[in-house]
Design an enzyme around this catalytic site. Structure first.
Site, PDB file in Angstrom:
ATOM      1  N   GLY A  12       0.930  -1.250  -0.125  1.00 63.46           N
ATOM      2  CA  GLY A  12       0.148   0.043   0.072  1.00 63.46           C
ATOM      3  C   GLY A  12       1.019   1.098  -0.210  1.00 63.46           C
ATOM      4  N   GLY A  14       0.040   4.484  -0.319  1.00 64.88           N
ATOM      5  CA  GLY A  14      -0.872   5.691   0.072  1.00 64.88           C
ATOM      6  C   GLY A  14       0.280   6.457   1.266  1.00 64.88           C
ATOM      7  N   ALA A  15      -0.473   7.379   1.826  1.00 62.47           N
ATOM      8  CA  ALA A  15       0.163   8.330   2.863  1.00 62.47           C
ATOM      9  C   ALA A  15       1.036   7.286   3.810  1.00 62.47           C
ATOM     10  CB  ALA A  15      -0.670   9.305   3.272  1.00 62.47           C
ATOM     11  N   GLY A  17       1.577   3.939   4.227  1.00 63.26           N
ATOM     12  CA  GLY A  17       2.648   3.129   3.558  1.00 63.26           C
ATOM     13  C   GLY A  17       3.977   4.062   3.174  1.00 63.26           C
ATOM     14  N   LYS A 190      -9.574   5.102  19.086  1.00 62.43           N
ATOM     15  CA  LYS A 190      -9.556   6.303  17.745  1.00 62.43           C
ATOM     16  C   LYS A 190     -10.870   6.364  16.992  1.00 62.43           C
ATOM     17  CE  LYS A 190      -6.424   7.125  13.620  1.00 62.43           C
ATOM     18  NZ  LYS A 190      -5.879   6.645  12.481  1.00 62.43           N
ATOM     19  N   ASN A 194     -12.781   9.275  14.902  1.00 64.16           N
ATOM     20  CA  ASN A 194     -12.963   9.183  13.572  1.00 64.16           C
ATOM     21  C   ASN A 194     -14.768   8.879  13.053  1.00 64.16           C
ATOM     22  OD1 ASN A 194     -10.352   9.169  12.581  1.00 64.16           O
ATOM     23  ND2 ASN A 194     -10.022   7.304  12.655  1.00 64.16           N
ATOM     24  N   SER A 261      -9.416  12.343   6.775  1.00 60.87           N
ATOM     25  CA  SER A 261      -8.884  11.517   5.503  1.00 60.87           C
ATOM     26  C   SER A 261     -10.297  10.948   4.910  1.00 60.87           C
ATOM     27  CB  SER A 261      -7.914  10.417   6.237  1.00 60.87           C
ATOM     28  OG  SER A 261      -8.655   9.426   6.816  1.00 60.87           O
TER      29      SER A 261
END
Lengths: 310, 310
Positions: A12, A14-15, A17, A190, A194, A261
């Protein structure tokens, strides 16, 4: 697993990884990135890069690969995929395993570690909750406005030597790290943030956190959703004190105009992690006998709102 | 009040005001329309028109006026304004009153009759719940796809001779009419449908009723919102049987791809009647001690979503 000379795969790009992969590579770890769509661009540029508020991390000639078979068995697999790609776990992770491979999921929400455990054995599975604000702006290019920290734990077990070694490795790479004995509880903690903020930022019309808190009514919904999540967590055996709500709301006020996100995914017409952040928590809450009317409604709205984008 | 030769003023030249005004004018009543932005266009065309599925009603040379003073005292004032214009009641209605003038509000939701009662005396106030599907397509031009019916009642009193005479007048003008002893209850009955469908059609991304019901999760929210409204109505003394939910959902399925009036307002960037349909019912429910978590959340979302349009 030999952590003196460990081989690490990052799944992955993305940000999440890229950020942790670059940190670890820069610290001298043997990091292999699995890239798909971004492969050519990174190969051409010959580097990966993380821009932080006060520094830049550049990894020259990163070890990038197109297929997991090309990488081969590793000591540690770090999963940074979007949870919407979890149906590809078997295909992507199987070629990376030897008998002692640990799998660390840094993914959001609920469901990923249970699925990894079913597929590959519970004893392999670790999790990390990333409290970070970072975005992928181009292939191999990450902008991180707040590096935050990672809270590590093992799946269904108290923390052991293995996860502590991983946390130490992250610390050495410049990542503030903690280790907890209750991974599931960390996940619920978390979710307290979220569930309301990622969700309402989409459902209230695509707005950042400061505009949510600018509405007294929406702030009331934020607090009520947090209370639902805390109550559900409690029924599942995870004690989160109600004072946590006030702390989270105050902290969010200080964040200014922050785009969660999921909102960014939504606005950029990428898949939103609806099941991991709202669907699975809702189902676990329902099974535990918790009343979560607002979470149910938010899930229904988000499922519909995000289906339109595709 | 002399209903043999009554003078009627229609305030508000949207779908509701024009539709019933044209019906009554065509039936020979002495109807005066108060127009503002639409005045010039209707004066130029010299007519008002209602297109129904199988007929057309044309009122040639309607009695139109620019100011309430020009109309002067009437026997009956019919209020077809959007509730978002209720702050203009005093200015618009005062010049139309004589000692015996009745005021009939055909507006949606809660709050209008109480406000009219405070301003002009409770004994003047009547209400009508319009179960109709009609839209204003141009100045003085209405398209009505389902003329439906009107349920009349008096404010805070059982139905008396006066409201029955008005219902008879509407019947003579071709409007299916009923009279009830409990106006507030009629309003709550209408809210059972309007709260979920008008609200979710906006909050779920601007979708018609069939797409709401195409989602099992959103249908669940529809039913739960209906149950909240019925419970709140019950705590206020209005008995609505739970079987009503099933009936309303089935009926809505048969309506196909229907766009609730609030959705049309929202999509055309007109003001949405957030306070009348969600805000005031929520506040009355809270005061009565009813738990309305979904209504509170819907109100918060709609207040924010509709504020963006202006």
């Amino acid at each position: 697993m030999n952590f003196m000379k460990r081989k690490i795969a990052i799944i992955g790009a993305g940000a999440i990884g890229c950020y942790y992969g670059c940190r670890l590579a820069k610290a001298g770890e043997d990091v292999h990135f699995l890239l798909r769509g971004d492969y050519e661009a990174v190969r051409t540029s010959g580097r990966m890069r993380v821009a932080l508020p006060k520094e830049e991390i550049v990894v020259a000639a990163p070890q990038i690969h197109r297929t997991p078979a090309e990488i081969g068995p590793c000591d540690l697999v770090i999963v940074g995929l979007k949870t919407t790609a979890n149906d590809r776990f078997a295909e992507l992770i199987t070629p990376l395993l030897h008998a002692g491979t640990a799998i660390l999921t840094l993914q959001n929400g609920l469901g990923s570690d249970a699925l990894l455990a079913v597929l590959f054995g519970a004893e392999r599975v670790l999790g990390g909750l990333c409290f970070i604000a970072a975005n992928r702006t181009a292939p191999g290019e990450i902008v991180c406005i707040d590096p935050g920290s990672v809270a590590f734990g093992e799946y269904g077990r108290p923390a052991g030597e293995r996860v502590r070694e991983i946390a130490v490795m992250f610390e050495r790479a410049g990542v503030r790290s903690t280790v907890g004995d209750h991974l599931a509880e960390l996940r619920w903690i978390k979710l307290v943030w979220n569930v309301p903020f990622n969700g309402l930022s989409i459902a209230a019309g695509g707005i950042p956190t400061d505009l949510i808190l600018a509405s007294a009514e929406l702030e009331g919904v934020v607090r009520a959703l947090m209370a639902e999540v805390i109550d559900a967590a409690g029924k599942l055996g995870h004690v989160i004190l109600p004072g946590f709500i006030e702390k989270q709301v105050s902290r969010t006020r200080l964040m200014g105009s922050y785009r969660p996100s999921s909102l960014i995914d939504y606005l950029e017409k990428r898949e939103v992690e609806v099941e991991a952040i709202w669907g699975e928590p809702m189902r676990q809450a329902q099974q535990a006998g918790a009343a979560v009317p607002r979470l149910e409604m938010l899930y229904a709205l988000l499922k519909r709102l995000t289906s339109q984008a595709h």
